[in-house]
Write a protein that holds these residues in place. Structure first.
Motif, mmCIF file in Angstrom:
data_model
loop_
_atom_site.group_PDB
_atom_site.id
_atom_site.type_symbol
_atom_site.label_atom_id
_atom_site.label_comp_id
_atom_site.label_asym_id
_atom_site.label_seq_id
_atom_site.Cartn_x
_atom_site.Cartn_y
_atom_site.Cartn_z
ATOM 1 N N GLU A 152 0.829 -1.208 0.000
ATOM 2 C CA GLU A 152 0.000 0.000 0.000
ATOM 3 C C GLU A 152 0.866 1.262 0.000
ATOM 4 O OE1 GLU A 152 -2.815 -0.185 3.198
ATOM 5 O OE2 GLU A 152 -3.718 -2.013 2.414
ATOM 6 N N LYS A 153 1.960 1.245 0.759
ATOM 7 C CA LYS A 153 2.874 2.395 0.784
ATOM 8 C C LYS A 153 3.501 2.628 -0.584
ATOM 9 C CE LYS A 153 4.416 2.402 5.571
ATOM 10 N NZ LYS A 153 5.595 2.300 6.425
ATOM 11 N N GLU A 193 2.231 1.738 -3.513
ATOM 12 C CA GLU A 193 1.192 2.248 -4.409
ATOM 13 C C GLU A 193 0.899 3.718 -4.137
ATOM 14 O OE1 GLU A 193 -2.144 -0.400 -4.041
ATOM 15 O OE2 GLU A 193 -1.071 -2.031 -5.024
ATOM 16 N N GLN A 194 0.848 4.095 -2.861
ATOM 17 C CA GLN A 194 0.585 5.484 -2.496
ATOM 18 C C GLN A 194 1.717 6.396 -2.965
ATOM 19 O OE1 GLN A 194 -2.210 6.725 -1.176
ATOM 20 N NE2 GLN A 194 -1.393 8.799 -1.226
ATOM 21 N N PHE A 235 1.586 6.815 -6.698
ATOM 22 C CA PHE A 235 0.496 7.718 -7.060
ATOM 23 C C PHE A 235 0.903 9.180 -6.842
ATOM 24 C CE2 PHE A 235 -3.212 10.227 -5.749
ATOM 25 C CZ PHE A 235 -3.983 10.119 -6.887
ATOM 26 N N GLU A 236 1.542 9.455 -5.707
ATOM 27 C CA GLU A 236 1.883 10.831 -5.370
ATOM 28 C C GLU A 236 3.024 11.398 -6.209
ATOM 29 O OE1 GLU A 236 2.091 11.820 -1.234
ATOM 30 O OE2 GLU A 236 0.371 10.557 -0.752
#
Length: 69
Positions: A3-4, A6-7, A10-11
């Motif tokens: 999740e980290k 992917e985040q 994205f950012e």
């Protein structure tokens, strides 16, 4: 950790020149370990081996990823 990653991907997307290559390489590295410390170390090694401008893309990703720790 997924999740980290992917985040962070994205950012950083607006700032990355070679996003698809970055995503592929980060996912390859992540598939070798579940430990964040080792993932960061492997990313740092990849940065040393890479050439500009991809090296900068990796640095941007690493900076964002480590800001979540």
């Amino acid at each position: 950790m997924k999740e980290k990653i992917e985040q962070a991907l994205f950012e950083v997307r607006p700032y990355i020149e070679y996003y698809e290559e970055l995503k592929k390489r980060v996912e390859e590295i992540a598939s070798t370990t579940d430990e964040e410390g080792l993932f960061i170390k492997l990313l740092e090694e990849e940065i040393k081996k890479s050439e500009e401008p991809f090296k900068t893309d990796l640095r941007i990703f690493l900076q964002k990823f480590t800001s979540f720790l």
